[in-house]
Design an enzyme around this catalytic site. Structure first.
Site, PDB file in Angstrom:
ATOM      1  CB  ALA A 115      -4.659   2.467  11.409  1.00  0.00           C
ATOM      2  CG  ASN A 171      -2.620   5.435   3.564  1.00  0.00           C
ATOM      3  OD1 ASN A 171      -2.837   5.521   2.368  1.00  0.00           O
ATOM      4  ND2 ASN A 171      -1.436   5.665   4.089  1.00  0.00           N
ATOM      5  CG  HIS A 200      -7.674   6.621  13.444  1.00  0.00           C
ATOM      6  ND1 HIS A 200      -7.213   7.691  12.715  1.00  0.00           N
ATOM      7  CD2 HIS A 200      -6.650   5.748  13.506  1.00  0.00           C
ATOM      8  CE1 HIS A 200      -5.967   7.474  12.346  1.00  0.00           C
ATOM      9  NE2 HIS A 200      -5.599   6.301  12.822  1.00  0.00           N
TER      10      HIS A 200
HETATM   11  N1  LIG Z   1      -4.123   1.486   5.314  1.00  0.00           N
HETATM   12  C1  LIG Z   1      -3.720   1.953   6.484  1.00  0.00           C
HETATM   13  O1  LIG Z   1      -4.494   2.086   7.448  1.00  0.00           O
HETATM   14  C2  LIG Z   1      -2.280   2.290   6.667  1.00  0.00           C
HETATM   15  C3  LIG Z   1      -1.764   2.469   7.959  1.00  0.00           C
HETATM   16  C4  LIG Z   1      -0.427   2.752   8.084  1.00  0.00           C
HETATM   17  C5  LIG Z   1       0.377   2.924   6.967  1.00  0.00           C
HETATM   18  N2  LIG Z   1      -0.152   2.786   5.734  1.00  0.00           N
HETATM   19  C6  LIG Z   1       0.656   2.990   4.520  1.00  0.00           C
HETATM   20  O2  LIG Z   1       1.379   1.812   4.210  1.00  0.00           O
HETATM   21  C7  LIG Z   1       2.586   2.178   3.525  1.00  0.00           C
HETATM   22  C8  LIG Z   1       3.778   1.536   4.211  1.00  0.00           C
HETATM   23  O3  LIG Z   1       3.870   2.005   5.544  1.00  0.00           O
HETATM   24  P1  LIG Z   1       5.192   1.781   6.417  1.00  0.00           P
HETATM   25  O4  LIG Z   1       4.907   2.338   7.748  1.00  0.00           O
HETATM   26  O5  LIG Z   1       5.665   0.377   6.301  1.00  0.00           O
HETATM   27  O6  LIG Z   1       6.214   2.757   5.643  1.00  0.00           O
HETATM   28  P2  LIG Z   1       7.807   2.800   5.790  1.00  0.00           P
HETATM   29  O7  LIG Z   1       8.209   4.179   5.382  1.00  0.00           O
HETATM   30  O8  LIG Z   1       8.249   2.303   7.124  1.00  0.00           O
HETATM   31  O9  LIG Z   1       8.314   1.775   4.675  1.00  0.00           O
HETATM   32  C9  LIG Z   1       8.123   1.970   3.301  1.00  0.00           C
HETATM   33  C10 LIG Z   1       9.214   1.204   2.547  1.00  0.00           C
HETATM   34  O10 LIG Z   1       8.909   1.248   1.159  1.00  0.00           O
HETATM   35  C11 LIG Z   1      10.083   1.557   0.425  1.00  0.00           C
HETATM   36  N3  LIG Z   1       9.665   2.223  -0.814  1.00  0.00           N
HETATM   37  C12 LIG Z   1       9.258   3.510  -0.971  1.00  0.00           C
HETATM   38  N4  LIG Z   1       8.918   3.735  -2.248  1.00  0.00           N
HETATM   39  C13 LIG Z   1       9.117   2.576  -2.911  1.00  0.00           C
HETATM   40  C14 LIG Z   1       8.947   2.186  -4.262  1.00  0.00           C
HETATM   41  N5  LIG Z   1       8.502   3.044  -5.180  1.00  0.00           N
HETATM   42  N6  LIG Z   1       9.242   0.911  -4.605  1.00  0.00           N
HETATM   43  C15 LIG Z   1       9.691   0.017  -3.664  1.00  0.00           C
HETATM   44  N7  LIG Z   1       9.887   0.340  -2.383  1.00  0.00           N
HETATM   45  C16 LIG Z   1       9.597   1.608  -1.999  1.00  0.00           C
HETATM   46  C17 LIG Z   1      10.909   2.443   1.344  1.00  0.00           C
HETATM   47  O11 LIG Z   1      12.286   2.402   1.005  1.00  0.00           O
HETATM   48  C18 LIG Z   1      10.616   1.805   2.716  1.00  0.00           C
HETATM   49  O12 LIG Z   1      11.534   0.789   3.024  1.00  0.00           O
HETATM   50  C19 LIG Z   1       2.625   3.722   3.543  1.00  0.00           C
HETATM   51  O13 LIG Z   1       2.076   4.229   2.353  1.00  0.00           O
HETATM   52  C20 LIG Z   1       1.704   4.063   4.689  1.00  0.00           C
HETATM   53  O14 LIG Z   1       1.150   5.344   4.558  1.00  0.00           O
HETATM   54  C21 LIG Z   1      -1.451   2.460   5.569  1.00  0.00           C
END
Ligand SMILES: NC(=O)c1ccc[n+]([C@@H]2O[C@H](COP(=O)([O-])OP(=O)(O)OC[C@H]3O[C@@H](n4cnc5c(N)ncnc54)[C@H](O)[C@@H]3O)[C@@H](O)[C@H]2O)c1
Length: 244
Positions: A115, A171, A200
């Protein structure tokens, strides 16, 4: 046959799958895995592209995809990390908070800027010496699962602890910490009902100057914890890895 693997069919996973469907990333098949099978089924049904659902992580690994994108959560990374490393795939991790205590020596491990951006400048400056780096993240209470009606500081401390206390939202702090380590990143999280965007601000004092970086991101409509830019940064990295 070029295949992409995806763990997690939520907000980021769906945007990434759509980018594949629209040929922004060129591959032949997408193999998806989600603990919640209905999420995987919903994504497959929405796609006009060859998608295979893996019912287990092992099934995803046995598909021998060129790249695997984790977009599931910190716990998924903790649970699957060693199995993912044992595969031959290039690995993209979105849940960077989970990487803070792991050995990242393998060159197949990648994380996008997520992000935020400007990691190239931060990484360069960290070679010369960063004196101070501060991240101020300002989000609507909804995006932080808070209910405050007035502006409120909900966290002040260092990135590692921020990523633990806000595993879905911080994150960004972890990504900064990974980029400038061993320098400690100071973090302030503000829950502000007056803002709609996830903002941010990164202030850096380093050996030969200063930097100010600011990102004001629209939250993803399906998941206010996530900024759309995070998904697009994963797409950009995936595009690069799949074309290599
Ligand atoms: N790096 C960054 O800047 C950044 C920014 C935003 C989000 N993220 C991270 O990316 C990840 C995904 O974000 P999102 O918004 O798509 O989340 P989300 O909640 O919309 O989707 C996550 C999906 O993963 C599935 N899931 C959860 N645990 C699981 C497991 N152990 N095995 C398989 N599937 C599983 C859930 O059922 C869900 O469908 C999160 O950890 C979020 O914090 C990172």
């Amino acid at each position: 046959m070029k295949k992409v693997g995806l763990i997690g069919c939520g907000a980021i996973g769906t945007v990434l799958a759509e980018a594949i469907e629209h040929k922004i990333v060129i591959c032949d098949e997408l193999v998806i895995f989600d603990l919640d099978q209905s999420k995987a089924q919903k994504l497959k049904n929405s796609m006009n592209f060859p998608v295979k659902i893996a019912e287990t992580l092992e099934e995803l690994l046995s598909a021998k995809t060129k790249v695997i994108v984790e977009a599931a959560g910190q716990r998924a990374v903790q649970e699957y990390y060693s199995k993912l490393l044992a595969s031959e795939a290039e690995l993209i991790f979105m849940s960077t908070g989970a990487l803070l205590n792991l050995n990242l020596a393998d060159p197949r491990i990648h994380f996008p800027a997520g992000a935020i951006g400007g990691l190239d400048a931060l990484a360069s400056a960290s070679l010369a010496g960063i004196k101070e780096i501060t991240l101020t993240s300002r989000k609507n209470p909804k995006a932080l699962a808070k209910t405050n009606k007035e502006e409120s500081i909900v966290y002040e401390g260092y990135a590692e602890e921020a990523a633990k206390q806000f595993p879905r939202e911080m994150n960004v702090a972890a990504t900064l910490a990974l980029t400038v380590k061993p320098v400690k990143v100071k973090v302030c999280v503000v829950s502000d009902p007056a803002v709609t965007r996830n903002t941010h601000e990164i202030q850096v004092k380093w050996q030969y100057g200063e930097m100010q970086l600011r990102f004001a991101n629209d939250p993803h409509p399906d998941n206010p914890h996530t900024s759309a830019l995070a998904a697009w940064s994963a797409i950009k990295l995936l595009q690069k890895l799949i074309e290599n």
